[in-house]
Structure formats: C-alpha cells, structure tokens
Design a protein around this motif. Sequence first.
Motif, PDB file in Angstrom:
ATOM      1  N   PHE A  79       0.849  -1.195   0.000  1.00 23.77           N
ATOM      2  CA  PHE A  79       0.000   0.000   0.000  1.00 23.77           C
ATOM      3  C   PHE A  79       0.882   1.241   0.000  1.00 23.77           C
ATOM      4  O   PHE A  79       1.149   1.877   1.018  1.00 23.77           O
ATOM      5  CB  PHE A  79      -0.944  -0.014   1.204  1.00 23.77           C
ATOM      6  N   VAL A  80       1.357   1.555  -1.188  1.00 24.37           N
ATOM      7  CA  VAL A  80       2.256   2.680  -1.422  1.00 24.37           C
ATOM      8  C   VAL A  80       1.742   3.416  -2.662  1.00 24.37           C
ATOM      9  O   VAL A  80       0.833   2.939  -3.346  1.00 24.37           O
ATOM     10  CB  VAL A  80       3.715   2.201  -1.617  1.00 24.37           C
ATOM     11  N   PRO A  81       2.313   4.593  -2.984  1.00 24.06           N
ATOM     12  CA  PRO A  81       1.804   5.348  -4.134  1.00 24.06           C
ATOM     13  C   PRO A  81       1.995   4.634  -5.465  1.00 24.06           C
ATOM     14  O   PRO A  81       2.892   3.802  -5.632  1.00 24.06           O
ATOM     15  CB  PRO A  81       2.615   6.649  -4.083  1.00 24.06           C
ATOM     16  N   THR A  82       1.154   4.972  -6.421  1.00 28.03           N
ATOM     17  CA  THR A  82       1.302   4.488  -7.791  1.00 28.03           C
ATOM     18  C   THR A  82       2.698   4.843  -8.302  1.00 28.03           C
ATOM     19  O   THR A  82       3.178   5.960  -8.104  1.00 28.03           O
ATOM     20  CB  THR A  82       0.249   5.137  -8.705  1.00 28.03           C
ATOM     21  N   GLY A  83       3.340   3.890  -8.945  1.00 27.55           N
ATOM     22  CA  GLY A  83       4.674   4.136  -9.466  1.00 27.55           C
ATOM     23  C   GLY A  83       5.787   3.837  -8.496  1.00 27.55           C
ATOM     24  O   GLY A  83       6.967   3.836  -8.885  1.00 27.55           O
ATOM     25  N   ASP A  84       5.467   3.579  -7.234  1.00 27.42           N
ATOM     26  CA  ASP A  84       6.494   3.227  -6.250  1.00 27.42           C
ATOM     27  C   ASP A  84       7.131   1.903  -6.673  1.00 27.42           C
ATOM     28  O   ASP A  84       6.432   0.952  -7.016  1.00 27.42           O
ATOM     29  CB  ASP A  84       5.861   3.090  -4.864  1.00 27.42           C
ATOM     30  N   PRO A  85       8.467   1.809  -6.659  1.00 30.19           N
ATOM     31  CA  PRO A  85       9.115   0.569  -7.089  1.00 30.19           C
ATOM     32  C   PRO A  85       8.782  -0.634  -6.219  1.00 30.19           C
ATOM     33  O   PRO A  85       9.012  -1.780  -6.633  1.00 30.19           O
ATOM     34  CB  PRO A  85      10.612   0.905  -7.021  1.00 30.19           C
ATOM     35  N   LYS A 117      -8.346   5.823   0.768  1.00 26.09           N
ATOM     36  CA  LYS A 117      -7.993   6.656   1.925  1.00 26.09           C
ATOM     37  C   LYS A 117      -7.130   5.915   2.929  1.00 26.09           C
ATOM     38  O   LYS A 117      -6.339   6.525   3.644  1.00 26.09           O
ATOM     39  CB  LYS A 117      -9.250   7.198   2.599  1.00 26.09           C
ATOM     40  N   ASP A 118      -7.293   4.595   3.010  1.00 30.16           N
ATOM     41  CA  ASP A 118      -6.458   3.788   3.892  1.00 30.16           C
ATOM     42  C   ASP A 118      -6.452   2.350   3.383  1.00 30.16           C
ATOM     43  O   ASP A 118      -7.147   2.017   2.418  1.00 30.16           O
ATOM     44  CB  ASP A 118      -6.923   3.860   5.352  1.00 30.16           C
ATOM     45  N   VAL A 119      -5.661   1.513   4.032  1.00 31.10           N
ATOM     46  CA  VAL A 119      -5.493   0.148   3.548  1.00 31.10           C
ATOM     47  C   VAL A 119      -6.779  -0.665   3.665  1.00 31.10           C
ATOM     48  O   VAL A 119      -7.050  -1.547   2.840  1.00 31.10           O
ATOM     49  CB  VAL A 119      -4.307  -0.526   4.275  1.00 31.10           C
ATOM     50  N   GLU A 120      -7.621  -0.360   4.655  1.00 31.73           N
ATOM     51  CA  GLU A 120      -8.890  -1.073   4.797  1.00 31.73           C
ATOM     52  C   GLU A 120      -9.843  -0.715   3.650  1.00 31.73           C
ATOM     53  O   GLU A 120     -10.542  -1.586   3.113  1.00 31.73           O
ATOM     54  CB  GLU A 120      -9.534  -0.763   6.145  1.00 31.73           C
ATOM     55  N   ALA A 121      -9.871   0.543   3.291  1.00 35.98           N
ATOM     56  CA  ALA A 121     -10.707   0.957   2.157  1.00 35.98           C
ATOM     57  C   ALA A 121     -10.212   0.322   0.868  1.00 35.98           C
ATOM     58  O   ALA A 121     -11.012  -0.080   0.005  1.00 35.98           O
ATOM     59  CB  ALA A 121     -10.708   2.473   2.044  1.00 35.98           C
ATOM     60  N   ALA A 122      -8.892   0.210   0.713  1.00 31.79           N
ATOM     61  CA  ALA A 122      -8.328  -0.427  -0.473  1.00 31.79           C
ATOM     62  C   ALA A 122      -8.728  -1.900  -0.538  1.00 31.79           C
ATOM     63  O   ALA A 122      -9.081  -2.419  -1.600  1.00 31.79           O
ATOM     64  CB  ALA A 122      -6.805  -0.300  -0.457  1.00 31.79           C
ATOM     65  N   HIS A 177      -1.569  -4.329   8.437  1.00 39.71           N
ATOM     66  CA  HIS A 177      -1.005  -3.105   9.006  1.00 39.71           C
ATOM     67  C   HIS A 177       0.405  -3.281   9.542  1.00 39.71           C
ATOM     68  O   HIS A 177       1.118  -2.299   9.741  1.00 39.71           O
ATOM     69  CB  HIS A 177      -1.906  -2.599  10.145  1.00 39.71           C
ATOM     70  N   ASP A 178       0.799  -4.504   9.816  1.00 41.18           N
ATOM     71  CA  ASP A 178       2.074  -4.710  10.508  1.00 41.18           C
ATOM     72  C   ASP A 178       2.888  -5.819   9.859  1.00 41.18           C
ATOM     73  O   ASP A 178       3.331  -6.759  10.524  1.00 41.18           O
ATOM     74  CB  ASP A 178       1.845  -5.011  11.992  1.00 41.18           C
ATOM     75  N   SER A 179       3.091  -5.699   8.567  1.00 41.53           N
ATOM     76  CA  SER A 179       3.938  -6.656   7.875  1.00 41.53           C
ATOM     77  C   SER A 179       5.344  -6.630   8.478  1.00 41.53           C
ATOM     78  O   SER A 179       5.927  -5.555   8.646  1.00 41.53           O
ATOM     79  CB  SER A 179       4.024  -6.309   6.389  1.00 41.53           C
ATOM     80  N   PRO A 180       5.903  -7.796   8.826  1.00 38.93           N
ATOM     81  CA  PRO A 180       7.264  -7.811   9.348  1.00 38.93           C
ATOM     82  C   PRO A 180       8.312  -7.440   8.305  1.00 38.93           C
ATOM     83  O   PRO A 180       9.461  -7.147   8.633  1.00 38.93           O
ATOM     84  CB  PRO A 180       7.439  -9.261   9.824  1.00 38.93           C
ATOM     85  N   LYS A 181       7.886  -7.456   7.040  1.00 40.17           N
ATOM     86  CA  LYS A 181       8.767  -7.058   5.948  1.00 40.17           C
ATOM     87  C   LYS A 181       8.257  -5.744   5.388  1.00 40.17           C
ATOM     88  O   LYS A 181       7.090  -5.635   5.021  1.00 40.17           O
ATOM     89  CB  LYS A 181       8.755  -8.148   4.868  1.00 40.17           C
ATOM     90  N   PRO A 182       9.087  -4.690   5.344  1.00 40.73           N
ATOM     91  CA  PRO A 182       8.611  -3.398   4.845  1.00 40.73           C
ATOM     92  C   PRO A 182       8.138  -3.494   3.401  1.00 40.73           C
ATOM     93  O   PRO A 182       8.623  -4.354   2.650  1.00 40.73           O
ATOM     94  CB  PRO A 182       9.851  -2.500   4.934  1.00 40.73           C
ATOM     95  N   PRO A 183       7.211  -2.596   3.000  1.00 45.32           N
ATOM     96  CA  PRO A 183       6.485  -1.632   3.825  1.00 45.32           C
ATOM     97  C   PRO A 183       5.432  -2.326   4.690  1.00 45.32           C
ATOM     98  O   PRO A 183       4.934  -3.392   4.328  1.00 45.32           O
ATOM     99  CB  PRO A 183       5.839  -0.711   2.787  1.00 45.32           C
ATOM    100  N   PRO A 184       5.083  -1.705   5.824  1.00 44.33           N
ATOM    101  CA  PRO A 184       4.218  -2.395   6.790  1.00 44.33           C
ATOM    102  C   PRO A 184       2.774  -2.559   6.343  1.00 44.33           C
ATOM    103  O   PRO A 184       2.114  -3.517   6.745  1.00 44.33           O
ATOM    104  CB  PRO A 184       4.307  -1.510   8.040  1.00 44.33           C
ATOM    105  N   GLU A 185       2.267  -1.643   5.510  1.00 43.73           N
ATOM    106  CA  GLU A 185       0.865  -1.724   5.095  1.00 43.73           C
ATOM    107  C   GLU A 185       0.756  -2.395   3.724  1.00 43.73           C
ATOM    108  O   GLU A 185       1.434  -2.004   2.771  1.00 43.73           O
ATOM    109  CB  GLU A 185       0.231  -0.334   5.062  1.00 43.73           C
ATOM    110  N   ARG A 186      -0.140  -3.394   3.669  1.00 39.76           N
ATOM    111  CA  ARG A 186      -0.315  -4.168   2.447  1.00 39.76           C
ATOM    112  C   ARG A 186      -1.769  -4.569   2.286  1.00 39.76           C
ATOM    113  O   ARG A 186      -2.556  -4.465   3.223  1.00 39.76           O
ATOM    114  CB  ARG A 186       0.553  -5.438   2.493  1.00 39.76           C
ATOM    115  N   ILE A 187      -2.094  -5.067   1.114  1.00 34.84           N
ATOM    116  CA  ILE A 187      -3.414  -5.631   0.812  1.00 34.84           C
ATOM    117  C   ILE A 187      -3.162  -7.081   0.401  1.00 34.84           C
ATOM    118  O   ILE A 187      -2.216  -7.364  -0.337  1.00 34.84           O
ATOM    119  CB  ILE A 187      -4.081  -4.867  -0.342  1.00 34.84           C
ATOM    120  N   SER A 188      -4.007  -7.988   0.869  1.00 34.46           N
ATOM    121  CA  SER A 188      -3.780  -9.393   0.564  1.00 34.46           C
ATOM    122  C   SER A 188      -5.077 -10.136   0.343  1.00 34.46           C
ATOM    123  O   SER A 188      -6.066  -9.908   1.044  1.00 34.46           O
ATOM    124  CB  SER A 188      -3.012 -10.068   1.709  1.00 34.46           C
TER     125      SER A 188
END
Length: 248
Positions: A79-85, A117-122, A177-188
Amino acid sequence: MTGAERAVVVHPDADTLARATAARFLLALADAQSLRHPVHVAITGGTIGTQVLAEIGRSDLLGVVDFTGVHVWWIDERFVPTGDPDRNEGQAGEALLARLPIPEENVHRMPSSEEAKDVEAAARAYAEQLARFAPEGALAPELDLVLLGMGPDGHIASLFPGQGTVSITDRAVIGVHDSPKPPPERISLTLPVLNNTRQTWIVVSGAAKAEPVRRALEGADPDDLPVAAAAGRDVTLWLVDAEAAGQG
C-alpha cells in the motif's frame, strides 16, 4: 494428475525453474481456454515470481494463449503510491503485462495509497471488484491458476506467521497493518480466495527456503507457516530449484 493431488517438481537452478514454470503457465492457460472462457489467474511478486513473469513474456509459447480472454489478479500488494518501485504491479507490468495483448479492463490492480484513503478501504474496493466476477454467493471468481511465491518465513501473499490471518474466512481481501517485511501496510487475498483455484503452484528458489519447504510438505501448522495451507482444488504443485529442495 487426476483428482486433488500434490506433486513436487525439482529443477536444477532458479533460471531453469523460471523458464520451465513460464512454459507450464502458458500451456496451463491454453488448456483452460479449451474448456472455459474467460480464465482467471492470480500472480505474485518477489524475485522468482517476477523472473517467471519475465520468462513468460519471452517464451516461444506466448502465442498459444488468447490473452483477450484472460483476467489477471494480484495476490497481494504494497500500500504505497502508484509508481512506487515496491509495488508488485509495477514489477509485473515491466516484466510481462506491457508485452501482452491483454485488455486493460482485464488487468485488476490493487488500489494504491493515492487511490484509497487507507489500507482497509483499499481492501474493500478490491473485494468489490472480485465480487463482480464471482458466482452468486461466492467471495470471488474461481481462479484457474494461482502462482504463489514463499518468503523465508513461510509467508504467502501477505499472510504472515503468527498473525492469525490464515484463519480469516469471511472476507476475500484484508488490509495488513504490521507486515514484518517493509512496507508495513499491504493488501492481501485471503485463503478462501487463494484456495478456490483449480491449480495452485508454489514457486520457490534458494537454500534459505529449504527448511520451510520441508516443514510445509510435512504438514506444519499453517499459523506458524502459512504456505502449509496453500492448496489447489485439483492440483497443488511445488515448483522448486535444487537448493530449495535441500539438494544444493
């Protein structure tokens, strides 16, 4: 293979593994298209996952698949901006999707941090997208093929050990919200979606993965080792190199 079966295929090295998996992937889609239309696949990121996608794009078998009838979903996303590597969809686009004659509306990207707006909304937005292609009463479309990677800790998608996420069955998609591997916020995607597939392939390379591969095949607790819960309804295929098989 017939029925619900599990097999382990060992290739000598990661490059051979990637090329062979790419060819197998294209032939599996061609087979599925002889029976169904459209077909749905879910793809992964990671080193070997991205290498497989690149080999698909270079394969001489690319022409056996009608990509206008293929829907591509993501297993998880950062859960990072569009275009983020860090985004899996960027890696997949560069490695494969930009080379395919696939309609843009068939490529189902997970929302970026600029689009929700946030990872839950995504997660909710992606669940709604899956539901639009699902049979009545189902969370998501039946997937023809899920292409999974595995982390050294045995995680799949963004379902990590000890977080209880492998037991979630009431949602198709979760926010992490707390991925042990960065970045911490993800969608799965959740297991009910990942395992509602005709074929699940777990593609693993490297000596660091040998121990979790062994434990998963021996039936480890999925909360401790999420990959142990990965299973296709018809076929579960472990595609590994010699090092990941403990033969390196």
